[in-house]
Structures are given as C-alpha cells and as structure tokens.
Design a protein around this motif. Structure first.
Motif, PDB file in Angstrom:
ATOM      1  N   LEU A 181       0.239   1.589  -1.267  1.00  0.00           N
ATOM      2  CA  LEU A 181       0.360   1.924   0.158  1.00  0.00           C
ATOM      3  C   LEU A 181       1.611   1.307   0.773  1.00  0.00           C
ATOM      4  N   SER A 182       1.918   0.068   0.402  1.00  0.00           N
ATOM      5  CA  SER A 182       3.138  -0.561   0.929  1.00  0.00           C
ATOM      6  C   SER A 182       4.373   0.176   0.436  1.00  0.00           C
ATOM      7  N   LEU A 218       4.462   3.388  -0.432  1.00  0.00           N
ATOM      8  CA  LEU A 218       4.492   4.687   0.241  1.00  0.00           C
ATOM      9  C   LEU A 218       5.077   4.549   1.645  1.00  0.00           C
ATOM     10  N   LEU A 219       4.683   3.492   2.351  1.00  0.00           N
ATOM     11  CA  LEU A 219       5.250   3.237   3.680  1.00  0.00           C
ATOM     12  C   LEU A 219       6.757   2.994   3.589  1.00  0.00           C
ATOM     13  N   ILE A 277      -7.001   3.146  -4.223  1.00  0.00           N
ATOM     14  CA  ILE A 277      -6.351   3.310  -2.915  1.00  0.00           C
ATOM     15  C   ILE A 277      -7.364   3.278  -1.782  1.00  0.00           C
ATOM     16  N   ILE A 294      -7.490   0.936   1.809  1.00  0.00           N
ATOM     17  CA  ILE A 294      -7.351   1.462   3.179  1.00  0.00           C
ATOM     18  C   ILE A 294      -8.422   0.804   4.041  1.00  0.00           C
ATOM     19  N   ILE A 348      -0.896  -5.382   3.532  1.00  0.00           N
ATOM     20  CA  ILE A 348      -0.023  -4.238   3.234  1.00  0.00           C
ATOM     21  C   ILE A 348       1.328  -4.419   3.921  1.00  0.00           C
ATOM     22  N   THR A 378       6.105   2.467  -5.602  1.00  0.00           N
ATOM     23  CA  THR A 378       4.988   3.410  -5.613  1.00  0.00           C
ATOM     24  C   THR A 378       4.630   3.814  -7.037  1.00  0.00           C
TER      25      THR A 378
END
Length: 430
Positions: free
Chosen positions: A104-105, A107-108, A231, A235, A243, A290
């Motif tokens: 997630l980090s 992807l951000l 994942i 979340i 994150i 990622t």
C-alpha cells in the motif's frame, strides 16, 4: 549503446562496466543481510535470499532502462529492520500483513510520484526534521544490530545493560564490527562483504559456525512468500500511520540518496526543465517497492552505494544494467550465504546506522528554536527506545507543532506539517 547516450554523458562502455561492478561489490551485502533480517520475522530465509536477489536485479535493471541513471536499487536497510522488529515482532503483526502495508505504501508512492506531492512534502517539512528522521532510523537499526549481536542485553533494573563479553559469539560480533568500521574508513571496495567474509572465516576456524557444504546451488523457490501479502488486513485505520511512515521514510531515503549521488554525477539538475531523470527514478523506486511486496520482501529503495559506481565514472543507466547483471550470480550462492554466522552479519547494521546517524551533525542546534530541537531529539531518541520508527516521527512532529502553536509562530506551520501532525496524533490515539 546510443540508447544510453554515452557520448553526451562523456563515458564509455568500459567505464560503465567498471562502475557497475564497483556498485555491485559495495551493495552485494544486502542479499545475505536482508535474508537474516526478514528470517527473524518468520519468513523462510532461502526464499528471502532468492527474492532479494530477484528484486535487486529487476529494480536496478528497470531503473537503468527507464531513467537512464546509474542508480541501483534493492531492499532498503532500516525499513527492513522496522518490518521485522517493529511490525512483526514488536506489533505482533503477521508478516503477510506487513507485506500488505509495504504494498500500500508503494502504491501510494506510485500515485504520488506522478504528481507534485514530492515537491510539496519536501518543502513542507523543515530540513532539520528530515535529517532527524534519517538519524533516528540510524540509531534504531544500530540498536537492533547491537542487541542481535549480544553486545547489549535486557536488564530488569535498567531496561538494557552491557552484554556478556565472555561469550565467544559476542566477541565474534565485536571483531566483525571493528573490521566493518576499519574497511569502510579506508574506503575499500566491498568493505562490508570483506568484513563479513573475514569474520565468517574466523568463526569457521574456531568452530563458531558450520562450514558451507557447497558454494553454489540452484536458486531456492520463492513460492513460500510469493504473493503471500495480505492487503485487506493492512487496510485499517489503526495501521494508517504505519503506511504513511513507510511512504515518507522511503521518499526521504530515496530523495536523500538521489541528491547525494546526483550532485556528484551532475544528475537531476533542477534548472533543466527537460531533465526527467529524477521523476523517472522516483517512479522506478515506487514501482519496485510495490513489486517487491508481491515477491515477498520489504520496501525497495535507491541505494547510496550507487555513489561508488559514480566515483568510478558511471554516468548512465548502463551502469545500473551492468550492476543488475552481476547480481544474477547471487541467485546461485544460497549455501554460502546460509553458512554465514549471524554475528558476521549484524555488525553491518551498526555501521549503516552510524552512517545514517551522521545526518544529525548537519542540524545547527545552536541556531535552532526549541520546537526544532525538541522535535529532532524526540524523533531520534524514541525510535530505538520504543522500537518504532512511527512513534519517533509521530512524537517529534506533535511536539514541534504544539510548541509552534504555543509560541504563536503560525508562519512556521503549513498544510503539510499539519497533515503529518494529524496522522501523528492518530498513531497514539489508535
């Protein structure tokens, strides 16, 4: 070779080859070191070693081809320690969830690397606090290294105390630490690999470790960790500060590395509007993080060891391509890596921690106001004391903002600082 524009960068294939090999020697240590660190989190070491070699090859190759810069990439030191000792062992998270956080980090980071967020966040946070974050992570991983080596140990009365120096394994770690410092001080190529090798030989000689049964073998399967990230469990509002910590730390680490290497190689010149190399290198870094989480490793980042290749004359992505090619050999060295004693590995964490901690010396505490001094102090001291990078950053930004508001110095605050302070408050509330 016109793709790499060698003539424009005043370099040759031979020079890029030599530079690529130099970079490989200086960062080869990451494969066995990362194997040991993530194995402490419960991931199978065999699979991690293969995955680390794979992501290094793929990320460095992609970086060289996409950005045409001599920047090598691999699993970042610091965040891999936070992954194992902070999240999995400290917060008791399953390693699958921790990999989800890394995903997630990353992807951000991919999304934000396509925007002006990089400029906004870098201009929002005071340079002193950025340097404190680097120094804090340095103290954190050095503390972990000393603990794992047995040079410090738990104590009910004082929390920590000096370890048992009559233990041969502790003395082996001391030897490894001294060699690492000396070789690095003399700027020897492959200083860490050399210190690990000599310490391992000493260990094998005195029966403190088992000799390798073989030097090379077929690569171990990454199936036990491949696409095992969770994942959905990552979340969670309670994990949002973690994150963000991975995101911001990776961004600072990468930008710091690129600034240092770029200055020497005359790359990433801000006054050249046609130079997209910085943006593309950031994109490569984000995509690699990622992808790495899917393969089964923690955050991937640009390596400061790329500077050694630049010093050898490397100026284009061909240097990175050659570095990636040399790393193919590490896929077949598992038996050798597994036979390395732990206390030949952990001294590297201490030395890397010291190198990161030197950023603290660039903060002028005499001219700094109390908000900056207090914020920097808490960032640096709380990371090792609470075994959490998140707690250190959160406490530092909260205190900085509170003091600024208390002194009515509103001009020192901006939206970026306030957003990070809000996220920092969540870290303690949740």
């Amino acid at each position: 070779m016109n793709f790499f524009k060698l003539k424009e960068h005043n370099t040759t294939v031979g020079t890029e080859l030599s530079a690529g090999f130099t970079t490989f020697l200086t960062m080869m240590y990451i494969v066995p070191v990362n194997g040991f660190i993530l194995a402490d989190a419960g991931l199978p070491m065999d699979a991690v070693v293969t995955a680390t070699a794979l992501i290094t090859i793929l990320a460095t190759l992609f970086s060289g081809l996409w950005s045409n810069t001599p920047i090598a990439m691999s699993v970042g030191m610091g965040l891999n320690a936070y992954f194992s000792y902070g999240l999995v062992l400290g917060m008791k998270l399953p390693w699958e969830t921790a990999l989800g956080i890394v995903f997630l980090s990353g992807l951000l980071f991919v999304i934000l690397s396509l925007t002006n967020f990089r400029v906004w966040i870098m201009t929002s946070i005071p340079m002193s606090l950025r340097r404190a974050i680097s120094a804090g992570i340095g103290s954190f991983i050095a503390f972990i290294g000393l603990k794992q080596m047995g040079m410090i140990s738990a104590n009910e009365a004082t929390l920590v105390s000096l370890g048992d120096f009559s233990n041969p394994n502790v003395l082996l770690g001391v030897l490894g630490l001294i060699l690492s410092f000396l070789f690095y001080a003399y700027r020897l190529k492959g200083a860490f690999i050399l210190s690990i090798s000599i310490t391992s030989i000493v260990a094998w000689t005195f029966g403190l470790g088992e000799l390798p049964t073989a030097v090379v073998s077929a690569p171990a399967s990454i199936e036990p960790i491949f696409f095992k990230l969770d994942i959905m469990s990552a979340i969670s509002l309670s994990l949002l500060p973690v994150i963000i910590t991975f995101l911001i730390t990776d961004m600072f680490d990468t930008l710091g590395t690129l600034t240092g290497v770029g200055t020497r190689a005359k790359l990433f010149q801000e006054n050249n509007k046609d130079d997209k190399s910085l943006q593309k290198t950031l994109e490569a870094d984000a995509i690699a993080t990622t992808a790495g989480s899917m393969i089964g490793v923690s955050t991937t980042t640009a390596f400061i060891e790329s500077a050694s290749g630049v010093e050898e004359g490397g100026r284009t992505g061909l240097t990175a391509v050659f570095t990636a090619m040399f790393f193919v050999a590490t896929l077949f060295m598992l038996p050798l890596f597994k036979s390395i004693p732990a206390n030949a590995i952990y001294p590297v964490l201490v030395v890397v921690g010291v190198l990161m901690f030197t950023e603290l010396g660039k903060i002028n505490f005499e001219d700094s106001d109390l908000a900056t001094s207090a914020g920097a102090f808490l960032i640096v001291i709380l990371m090792p004391l609470t075994f959490s990078i998140t707690n250190g950053i959160a406490a530092g930004f909260l205190v900085y903002t509170i003091i600024k508001i208390g002194k009515k110095e509103f001009e020192s605050l901006n939206l970026g600082i306030l957003v990070i302070t809000f996220i920092s408050a969540l870290a303690f509330i949740l």
